[in-house]
Design a protein around this motif. Structure first.
Motif, PDB file in Angstrom:
ATOM      1  N   ILE A  58       0.740  -0.666   0.030  1.00  0.00           N
ATOM      2  CA  ILE A  58      -0.174  -0.308   0.209  1.00  0.00           C
ATOM      3  C   ILE A  58       0.693   1.263  -0.008  1.00  0.00           C
ATOM      4  CG2 ILE A  58      -1.464   1.522   1.366  1.00  0.00           C
ATOM      5  CD1 ILE A  58      -2.456  -1.226  -0.362  1.00  0.00           C
ATOM      6  N   ALA A  59       2.563   1.584   0.627  1.00  0.00           N
ATOM      7  CA  ALA A  59       2.513   2.062   0.941  1.00  0.00           C
ATOM      8  C   ALA A  59       3.303   2.693  -0.537  1.00  0.00           C
ATOM      9  CB  ALA A  59       4.275   2.102   1.277  1.00  0.00           C
ATOM     10  N   THR A  60       3.481   0.825  -1.765  1.00  0.00           N
ATOM     11  CA  THR A  60       4.145   1.997  -2.435  1.00  0.00           C
ATOM     12  C   THR A  60       2.892   1.987  -3.608  1.00  0.00           C
ATOM     13  OG1 THR A  60       5.262  -0.408  -2.857  1.00  0.00           O
ATOM     14  CG2 THR A  60       4.471   0.586  -4.615  1.00  0.00           C
ATOM     15  N   VAL A  61       1.141   1.189  -3.603  1.00  0.00           N
ATOM     16  CA  VAL A  61       0.890   2.764  -4.404  1.00  0.00           C
ATOM     17  C   VAL A  61       0.685   3.624  -4.069  1.00  0.00           C
ATOM     18  CG1 VAL A  61      -1.924   2.446  -4.617  1.00  0.00           C
ATOM     19  CG2 VAL A  61      -0.475   0.260  -4.558  1.00  0.00           C
ATOM     20  N   VAL A  62       0.763   4.346  -3.070  1.00  0.00           N
ATOM     21  CA  VAL A  62       0.326   5.935  -2.058  1.00  0.00           C
ATOM     22  C   VAL A  62       1.791   5.967  -2.673  1.00  0.00           C
ATOM     23  CG1 VAL A  62       0.067   7.009  -0.612  1.00  0.00           C
ATOM     24  CG2 VAL A  62      -0.740   4.552  -0.543  1.00  0.00           C
ATOM     25  N   MET A 141      10.008   5.145   4.721  1.00  0.00           N
ATOM     26  CA  MET A 141       8.103   5.571   4.938  1.00  0.00           C
ATOM     27  C   MET A 141       8.112   4.892   6.284  1.00  0.00           C
ATOM     28  SD  MET A 141       7.030   8.054   3.223  1.00  0.00           S
ATOM     29  CE  MET A 141       7.787   8.341   1.442  1.00  0.00           C
ATOM     30  N   GLU A 142       7.935   3.931   6.693  1.00  0.00           N
ATOM     31  CA  GLU A 142       7.890   2.428   7.884  1.00  0.00           C
ATOM     32  C   GLU A 142       8.634   2.510   8.889  1.00  0.00           C
ATOM     33  OE1 GLU A 142       8.993  -1.485   6.525  1.00  0.00           O
ATOM     34  OE2 GLU A 142       7.253  -2.351   5.830  1.00  0.00           O
ATOM     35  N   LYS A 143      10.067   3.975   8.138  1.00  0.00           N
ATOM     36  CA  LYS A 143      10.099   4.311   9.584  1.00  0.00           C
ATOM     37  C   LYS A 143       9.781   4.864  10.253  1.00  0.00           C
ATOM     38  CE  LYS A 143      13.615   1.074  10.234  1.00  0.00           C
ATOM     39  NZ  LYS A 143      13.341   0.191  10.973  1.00  0.00           N
ATOM     40  N   VAL A 144       9.126   6.244   9.525  1.00  0.00           N
ATOM     41  CA  VAL A 144       8.552   6.915  10.173  1.00  0.00           C
ATOM     42  C   VAL A 144       6.834   6.706  10.420  1.00  0.00           C
ATOM     43  CG1 VAL A 144       7.755   9.537   9.421  1.00  0.00           C
ATOM     44  CG2 VAL A 144      10.080   8.715   8.283  1.00  0.00           C
ATOM     45  N   THR A 145       7.032   6.399  10.032  1.00  0.00           N
ATOM     46  CA  THR A 145       5.110   5.456  10.633  1.00  0.00           C
ATOM     47  C   THR A 145       4.813   4.801  11.367  1.00  0.00           C
ATOM     48  OG1 THR A 145       4.934   4.630   8.512  1.00  0.00           O
ATOM     49  CG2 THR A 145       4.415   6.774   7.729  1.00  0.00           C
ATOM     50  N   PRO A 147       5.741   4.438  14.622  1.00  0.00           N
ATOM     51  CA  PRO A 147       5.137   5.333  15.975  1.00  0.00           C
ATOM     52  C   PRO A 147       3.279   4.993  15.489  1.00  0.00           C
ATOM     53  CG  PRO A 147       7.415   6.215  15.642  1.00  0.00           C
ATOM     54  CD  PRO A 147       6.516   5.326  14.133  1.00  0.00           C
ATOM     55  N   PHE A 148       2.821   5.645  14.557  1.00  0.00           N
ATOM     56  CA  PHE A 148       1.544   5.639  14.549  1.00  0.00           C
ATOM     57  C   PHE A 148       0.716   4.302  13.799  1.00  0.00           C
ATOM     58  CE2 PHE A 148       4.267   9.550  12.864  1.00  0.00           C
ATOM     59  CZ  PHE A 148       3.708  10.529  14.699  1.00  0.00           C
ATOM     60  N   THR A 149       1.605   4.070  13.522  1.00  0.00           N
ATOM     61  CA  THR A 149       0.661   2.594  13.528  1.00  0.00           C
ATOM     62  C   THR A 149       1.525   1.101  14.181  1.00  0.00           C
ATOM     63  OG1 THR A 149       2.657   1.833  12.091  1.00  0.00           O
ATOM     64  CG2 THR A 149       1.271   3.184  10.887  1.00  0.00           C
ATOM     65  N   LYS A 150       1.993   1.207  15.677  1.00  0.00           N
ATOM     66  CA  LYS A 150       1.790   0.227  16.080  1.00  0.00           C
ATOM     67  C   LYS A 150       0.335   0.142  16.709  1.00  0.00           C
ATOM     68  CE  LYS A 150       6.691   0.259  17.635  1.00  0.00           C
ATOM     69  NZ  LYS A 150       7.645   0.803  18.603  1.00  0.00           N
ATOM     70  N   GLY A 151       0.296  -1.443  17.185  1.00  0.00           N
ATOM     71  CA  GLY A 151      -1.197  -1.829  17.623  1.00  0.00           C
ATOM     72  C   GLY A 151      -0.827  -3.239  17.481  1.00  0.00           C
TER      73      GLY A 151
END
Length: 353
Positions: A58-62, A141-145, A147-151
């Motif tokens: 999805i990151a690639t598509v975005v 992008m994964e490293k940046v996001t 903290p917001f996507t953990k769960g």
């Protein structure tokens, strides 16, 4: 002018493909992707791999979608300024915005949702290749996001969803009404316990182990059960269980002086709070049809049979020998009668005093 039109079409087409791809991937359930992967086709396996770990694809598509939209807009803007001049630039920008909204967002996402499965299978392999090419940028992008996507990872489905799907399947004619009802009943196994299913102690049919076949002949003949509990002095002292056909066979062979205890076989004891699904597993593994239910103090609460558990799935099972259908209801009425009789006796005693 032709070059400007070509660039606009490329931008709209690229953005539209990205929007449709993103929608299609999210519209194919993980369960469906797993089902498709059983065919072992490369496209289905690629789709399953994407659905199991969606963040990078999805990151690639975005990223691609934003490249088409942002870079395309910059290039088109500079080209439009040269070709059309400042007078028509505002009108051209408004028309381009309208085309992006309609042709690159609304229509592609609608089609992506409608034809999700076929589109997702078509783009699965190319998307995996593009994801590999964009690995450095996606990793950043994964490293940046992160903290917001953990769960906590959400389950693929749950009991409520499966029940709802069964109802929808019946309404749409995908499954029969009896199939839908049985699916609903399966989930009751986890909610019911041995106490809910057992034949209560007050109406248990039993024989005393030290009795001879001649002494209990009429009780054996009248019993509608194929398995009968055998006790010592009280119902809390269960010796085991005896098969009615063995008792009748022994009587026909003339062994009327034989004690019931000699024909008894061991019986399994289970706690009141054992769930129905666990009971079914025990019945299957032990190859038994009847078990004795014990309360928290070790006393006998009742007996539960394999038929009692199966009735949760199928509804009440009644054969031509059953004279009573709901034994628990009979037990409740008998208990209420005993309590009423006890109350009358107490009131009478008070009046006599």
């Amino acid at each position: 002018m032709l070059a400007l039109v070509i660039v606009v079409l490329i931008m709209l087409a690229g953005s539209a493909i990205c929007s449709a791809t993103e929608t299609a991937l999210f519209s194919v359930p993980l369960v469906r992707a797993r089902q498709l992967a059983q065919s072992k086709k490369s496209t289905a396996l690629a789709l399953l791999a994407i659905r199991q770990k969606m963040n990078r694809p999805i990151a690639t598509v975005v990223i691609l979608n934003n490249i088409f939209n942002i870079v395309g807009s910059i290039v088109i803007g500079s080209m439009a300024a040269k070709v059309l001049g400042d007078a028509w630039l505002g009108l051209f920008s408004a028309m381009l915005t309208f085309l992006i909204i309609v042709c690159s967002e609304i229509v592609p996402k609608t089609l992506g949702e409608r034809y999700a499965e076929s589109l997702a299978l078509s783009v699965a392999i190319p998307l995996k290749f593009l994801t590999f090419l964009f690995t450095p940028l996606v990793w950043l992008m994964e490293k940046v996001t992160t903290p917001f996507t953990k769960g906590k990872k959400m389950p693929t489905t749950n009991e409520a969803e499966i029940r709802f799907l069964a109802s929808i399947g019946y309404q749409e004619g995908v499954i029969e009404d009896d199939e839908a009802e049985m699916i609903q009943r399966v989930f009751q196994l986890n909610d019911l316990t041995a106490t809910d299913l057992m034949t209560p102690r007050v109406i248990i049919t039993y024989l005393r182990g030290n009795s001879t076949l001649a002494e209990v002949k009429q009780e054996i003949i009248r019993s509608q059960h194929t398995r009968i509990i055998v006790i010592e002095d009280s119902l809390d002292q269960v010796m085991g269980v005896v098969l009615k056909d063995k008792l009748l066979t022994a009587m026909i062979e003339g062994a009327t002086s034989q004690q019931v205890a000699t024909l008894t076989r061991p019986v399994r004891f289970v706690p009141e709070m054992m769930r129905a699904d666990k009971l079914l597993q025990v019945f299957q593994s032990r190859r038994e049809h009847l078990m004795v239910v014990l309360d928290e103090y070790g006393g006998v609460s009742g007996v539960v049979t394999l038929e009692d558990v199966l009735e949760v799935l199928t509804g009440e099972i009644v054969d031509e020998t059953d004279r009573t259908i709901d034994l628990q209801q009979i037990a409740r009425k008998r208990r209420e009668g005993l309590l009423q009789a006890k109350g009358i006796e107490e009131n009478t005693s008070e009046l006599n005093i």
